[in-house]
Design a protein around this motif. Sequence first.
Motif, PDB file in Angstrom:
ATOM      1  N   TYR A  18      -0.066 -32.984  13.174  1.00 14.33           N
ATOM      2  CA  TYR A  18       1.111 -33.296  12.338  1.00 14.33           C
ATOM      3  C   TYR A  18       1.078 -34.767  11.907  1.00 14.33           C
ATOM      4  O   TYR A  18       1.422 -35.103  10.778  1.00 14.33           O
ATOM      5  CB  TYR A  18       2.405 -33.019  13.120  1.00 14.33           C
ATOM      6  N   PRO A  56      19.451 -27.618   7.329  1.00 12.11           N
ATOM      7  CA  PRO A  56      19.069 -26.654   6.290  1.00 12.11           C
ATOM      8  C   PRO A  56      19.043 -25.240   6.862  1.00 12.11           C
ATOM      9  O   PRO A  56      18.673 -25.044   8.028  1.00 12.11           O
ATOM     10  CB  PRO A  56      17.649 -27.091   5.896  1.00 12.11           C
ATOM     11  N   GLN A 103      13.493 -32.071  22.618  1.00  7.82           N
ATOM     12  CA  GLN A 103      14.320 -33.212  22.176  1.00  7.82           C
ATOM     13  C   GLN A 103      14.969 -33.989  23.324  1.00  7.82           C
ATOM     14  O   GLN A 103      14.902 -35.223  23.343  1.00  7.82           O
ATOM     15  CB  GLN A 103      15.400 -32.749  21.195  1.00  7.82           C
ATOM     16  N   LEU A 147      13.510 -34.240  14.550  1.00  9.63           N
ATOM     17  CA  LEU A 147      12.892 -33.031  13.998  1.00  9.63           C
ATOM     18  C   LEU A 147      11.659 -32.595  14.785  1.00  9.63           C
ATOM     19  O   LEU A 147      10.629 -32.226  14.223  1.00  9.63           O
ATOM     20  CB  LEU A 147      12.590 -33.240  12.501  1.00  9.63           C
ATOM     21  N   GLY A 150       9.101 -36.488  14.321  1.00  7.10           N
ATOM     22  CA  GLY A 150       8.554 -35.151  14.048  1.00  7.10           C
ATOM     23  C   GLY A 150       8.243 -34.968  12.581  1.00  7.10           C
ATOM     24  O   GLY A 150       9.017 -35.376  11.695  1.00  7.10           O
ATOM     25  N   PHE A 151       7.054 -34.390  12.335  1.00  5.20           N
ATOM     26  CA  PHE A 151       6.616 -34.134  10.958  1.00  5.20           C
ATOM     27  C   PHE A 151       6.102 -32.690  10.885  1.00  5.20           C
ATOM     28  O   PHE A 151       5.014 -32.411  10.422  1.00  5.20           O
ATOM     29  CB  PHE A 151       5.519 -35.136  10.560  1.00  5.20           C
ATOM     30  N   GLY A 152       6.919 -31.766  11.418  1.00  4.49           N
ATOM     31  CA  GLY A 152       6.531 -30.355  11.429  1.00  4.49           C
ATOM     32  C   GLY A 152       7.174 -29.623  10.273  1.00  4.49           C
ATOM     33  O   GLY A 152       7.276 -30.134   9.141  1.00  4.49           O
ATOM     34  N   ASN A 153       7.618 -28.424  10.590  1.00  7.72           N
ATOM     35  CA  ASN A 153       8.271 -27.561   9.626  1.00  7.72           C
ATOM     36  C   ASN A 153       9.334 -28.304   8.785  1.00  7.72           C
ATOM     37  O   ASN A 153       9.197 -28.430   7.568  1.00  7.72           O
ATOM     38  CB  ASN A 153       8.935 -26.476  10.488  1.00  7.72           C
ATOM     39  N   GLN A 154      10.351 -28.831   9.461  1.00  9.01           N
ATOM     40  CA  GLN A 154      11.435 -29.526   8.761  1.00  9.01           C
ATOM     41  C   GLN A 154      11.079 -30.979   8.446  1.00  9.01           C
ATOM     42  O   GLN A 154      11.401 -31.484   7.364  1.00  9.01           O
ATOM     43  CB  GLN A 154      12.715 -29.508   9.599  1.00  9.01           C
ATOM     44  N   SER A 161      19.970 -29.043  14.050  1.00  7.60           N
ATOM     45  CA  SER A 161      20.410 -27.859  14.792  1.00  7.60           C
ATOM     46  C   SER A 161      21.483 -28.354  15.761  1.00  7.60           C
ATOM     47  O   SER A 161      21.364 -29.452  16.310  1.00  7.60           O
ATOM     48  CB  SER A 161      19.203 -27.296  15.539  1.00  7.60           C
ATOM     49  N   PHE A 172       6.834 -44.717  20.280  1.00  2.00           N
ATOM     50  CA  PHE A 172       8.206 -44.278  19.992  1.00  2.00           C
ATOM     51  C   PHE A 172       9.226 -45.392  20.226  1.00  2.00           C
ATOM     52  O   PHE A 172      10.232 -45.478  19.519  1.00  2.00           O
ATOM     53  CB  PHE A 172       8.568 -43.043  20.828  1.00  2.00           C
ATOM     54  N   PRO A 222      10.782 -29.912  18.209  1.00  2.00           N
ATOM     55  CA  PRO A 222      11.422 -28.674  18.696  1.00  2.00           C
ATOM     56  C   PRO A 222      12.625 -28.955  19.608  1.00  2.00           C
ATOM     57  O   PRO A 222      12.600 -29.906  20.398  1.00  2.00           O
ATOM     58  CB  PRO A 222      10.297 -27.976  19.467  1.00  2.00           C
ATOM     59  N   ASP A 223      13.651 -28.129  19.489  1.00  2.00           N
ATOM     60  CA  ASP A 223      14.898 -28.355  20.236  1.00  2.00           C
ATOM     61  C   ASP A 223      14.667 -28.530  21.732  1.00  2.00           C
ATOM     62  O   ASP A 223      15.288 -29.374  22.369  1.00  2.00           O
ATOM     63  CB  ASP A 223      15.860 -27.179  19.999  1.00  2.00           C
ATOM     64  N   MET A 239      17.079 -22.940   5.886  1.00  2.00           N
ATOM     65  CA  MET A 239      15.828 -22.445   5.303  1.00  2.00           C
ATOM     66  C   MET A 239      14.667 -22.991   6.098  1.00  2.00           C
ATOM     67  O   MET A 239      14.778 -24.076   6.678  1.00  2.00           O
ATOM     68  CB  MET A 239      15.643 -23.038   3.903  1.00  2.00           C
ATOM     69  N   ILE A 240      13.546 -22.293   6.078  1.00  2.00           N
ATOM     70  CA  ILE A 240      12.347 -22.852   6.699  1.00  2.00           C
ATOM     71  C   ILE A 240      11.878 -24.051   5.866  1.00  2.00           C
ATOM     72  O   ILE A 240      12.206 -24.169   4.677  1.00  2.00           O
ATOM     73  CB  ILE A 240      11.222 -21.808   6.838  1.00  2.00           C
ATOM     74  N   ARG A 268       3.558 -38.109  18.000  1.00  8.89           N
ATOM     75  CA  ARG A 268       2.435 -38.241  18.930  1.00  8.89           C
ATOM     76  C   ARG A 268       1.149 -38.015  18.120  1.00  8.89           C
ATOM     77  O   ARG A 268       1.187 -37.375  17.048  1.00  8.89           O
ATOM     78  CB  ARG A 268       2.576 -37.239  20.076  1.00  8.89           C
TER      79      ARG A 268
HETATM   80  P1  NAI Z   1       8.332 -28.028  14.641  1.00 12.37           P
HETATM   81  O1  NAI Z   1       7.985 -27.059  15.728  1.00 12.37           O
HETATM   82  O2  NAI Z   1       7.705 -27.796  13.313  1.00 12.37           O
HETATM   83  O3  NAI Z   1       7.967 -29.505  15.167  1.00 12.37           O
HETATM   84  C1  NAI Z   1       6.697 -29.997  15.148  1.00 12.37           C
HETATM   85  C2  NAI Z   1       6.794 -31.486  15.333  1.00 12.37           C
HETATM   86  O4  NAI Z   1       7.257 -31.790  16.656  1.00 12.37           O
HETATM   87  C3  NAI Z   1       5.451 -32.157  15.161  1.00 12.37           C
HETATM   88  O5  NAI Z   1       5.654 -33.391  14.529  1.00 12.37           O
HETATM   89  C4  NAI Z   1       4.962 -32.343  16.596  1.00 12.37           C
HETATM   90  O6  NAI Z   1       4.095 -33.439  16.720  1.00 12.37           O
HETATM   91  C5  NAI Z   1       6.293 -32.617  17.301  1.00 12.37           C
HETATM   92  N1  NAI Z   1       6.266 -32.255  18.727  1.00 12.37           N
HETATM   93  C6  NAI Z   1       6.124 -31.011  19.256  1.00 12.37           C
HETATM   94  N2  NAI Z   1       6.167 -31.064  20.602  1.00 12.37           N
HETATM   95  C7  NAI Z   1       6.343 -32.360  20.930  1.00 12.37           C
HETATM   96  C8  NAI Z   1       6.457 -33.057  22.157  1.00 12.37           C
HETATM   97  N3  NAI Z   1       6.395 -32.406  23.330  1.00 12.37           N
HETATM   98  N4  NAI Z   1       6.638 -34.395  22.109  1.00 12.37           N
HETATM   99  C9  NAI Z   1       6.694 -35.059  20.937  1.00 12.37           C
HETATM  100  N5  NAI Z   1       6.593 -34.460  19.740  1.00 12.37           N
HETATM  101  C10 NAI Z   1       6.416 -33.135  19.738  1.00 12.37           C
HETATM  102  O7  NAI Z   1       9.910 -28.203  14.564  1.00 12.37           O
HETATM  103  P2  NAI Z   1      10.896 -27.604  13.450  1.00 12.37           P
HETATM  104  O8  NAI Z   1      10.779 -26.104  13.421  1.00 12.37           O
HETATM  105  O9  NAI Z   1      10.731 -28.381  12.192  1.00 12.37           O
HETATM  106  O10 NAI Z   1      12.304 -27.927  14.111  1.00 12.37           O
HETATM  107  C11 NAI Z   1      12.821 -29.250  14.102  1.00 12.37           C
HETATM  108  C12 NAI Z   1      14.338 -29.164  14.131  1.00 12.37           C
HETATM  109  O11 NAI Z   1      14.782 -28.516  12.936  1.00 12.37           O
HETATM  110  C13 NAI Z   1      14.902 -28.361  15.297  1.00 12.37           C
HETATM  111  O12 NAI Z   1      16.091 -28.949  15.702  1.00 12.37           O
HETATM  112  C14 NAI Z   1      15.168 -26.987  14.657  1.00 12.37           C
HETATM  113  O13 NAI Z   1      16.185 -26.259  15.317  1.00 12.37           O
HETATM  114  C15 NAI Z   1      15.627 -27.441  13.275  1.00 12.37           C
HETATM  115  N6  NAI Z   1      15.508 -26.426  12.227  1.00 12.37           N
HETATM  116  C16 NAI Z   1      14.342 -25.733  12.090  1.00 12.37           C
HETATM  117  C17 NAI Z   1      14.223 -24.808  11.076  1.00 12.37           C
HETATM  118  C18 NAI Z   1      12.924 -24.104  10.843  1.00 12.37           C
HETATM  119  O14 NAI Z   1      12.779 -23.510   9.808  1.00 12.37           O
HETATM  120  N7  NAI Z   1      11.949 -24.186  11.748  1.00 12.37           N
HETATM  121  C19 NAI Z   1      15.335 -24.497  10.162  1.00 12.37           C
HETATM  122  C20 NAI Z   1      16.466 -25.366  10.330  1.00 12.37           C
HETATM  123  C21 NAI Z   1      16.550 -26.272  11.351  1.00 12.37           C
END
Ligand code: NAI
Length: 341
Positions: A57, A135, A91, A85, A26-30, A113, A72, A87-88, A137-138, A53
């Motif tokens: 991102y 973290p 995972q 990283l 995952g290369f999203g928010n975190q 998380s 993967f 979405p929960d 924080m976002i 995927r």
């Molecule tokens: P995000 O929603 O930004 O994740 C996006 C990433 O997930 C992208 O790389 C995307 O390609 C991948 N993705 C999405 N759906 C997918 C699928 N069905 N199959 C494969 N890849 C997929 O996630 P975020 O918000 O960064 O959260 C990641 C972890 O960090 C979670 O465990 C969350 O609880 C935790 N977290 C998030 C915070 C936040 O600010 N959003 C803060 C602290 C922890």
Amino acid sequence: MVSAKIYYDNDADLALLNDKTIVFLGFGNQGAAQAQNLRDSGIPNEAIIVANRPDSYAEDAKSRGFNVEYDFAKAAKAADVVFLLIPDQVQPRVFNEQFVPNLKDSTTIVIASGYNVFFKLLNFKPSQDVVMVAPRMIGSSVRSLYQKGKGFPCFVSAEQDGSGNALATALALSKGIGATKAGAIASSAKEETAMDLFAEQALWPNIIVLFREAFSVLKEAGCSDEALCYEMWMSKEPAEIFERAAEDGFITQLKHHSTVSQYGQLKGALQLDGSATRAHFKDILYNQVLNGKFCKEFSQIEADLEKQDATNPLEQLYAEHSKSELAQAEQRVRSRLQGLL
Ligand code: NAI
């Protein structure tokens, strides 16, 4: 008194990450923030793989010079450390099906998380380390604070110590992403999940109801929709109050208010009997959060959505909320007062 241990840069040794291949699933928010911070902390780019995927991102990761792997299973086979990283809710399926069969017995799994670990939705081998680096924080703040040379609040824990060295690895990874600069707080998946879900299912729903009911009472007393919306939240006064609470103190921030306001708030809060709220909060914590009732319900929703034989219940919930006096009034006010917003 319960006080948590706090770990700083001096408690962590980045050298523990030497020669390790670190995979970011995952290369999203975190993911984007943590991978960049780790690289800027000196972990070589060739030691980092972004498993993603093919989507926007993945393109973002490539544009920032990262090695992106769409396969993967291949990424999992190479991983000494894997950050989960995505979405929960996705995972369990992605990790259990595509990573678990291919991981080394010694791979360290990092969660941000506690949810999936506390509710035992992920599969690990007993020899693997499972650590939480979470973290508070976002992602954009995780990145921008690191770039400013500052730290950010973060929870850290060793959830499964297969190697006997899991906490040291967790601290090295925390230091790498910049989390020990301001102090990483010792926590656990259970504590993080309890607090997170409690805030979401007990604290904030009550705040929504308080605002909704307050709105209706004042409206019935003759206050206009426009005045109420601005008075209650559109002026951003509540946001300012919480900012002051974080900076000056939860109660001390009251000193920025008028004397009338201070007296009213301090006296009013002492006069309220919180026992019914406390009982209600305990009920949510024990009989909905910690016993897994909510997790079971939410997992079922996810499973139904995956089978595509269900409508997303969020739409129904938003529709229900849009019927309140507060929501209806706000819609009217927003369409009338565009210029002021
Ligand atoms: P995000 O929603 O930004 O994740 C996006 C990433 O997930 C992208 O790389 C995307 O390609 C991948 N993705 C999405 N759906 C997918 C699928 N069905 N199959 C494969 N890849 C997929 O996630 P975020 O918000 O960064 O959260 C990641 C972890 O960090 C979670 O465990 C969350 O609880 C935790 N977290 C998030 C915070 C936040 O600010 N959003 C803060 C602290 C922890």
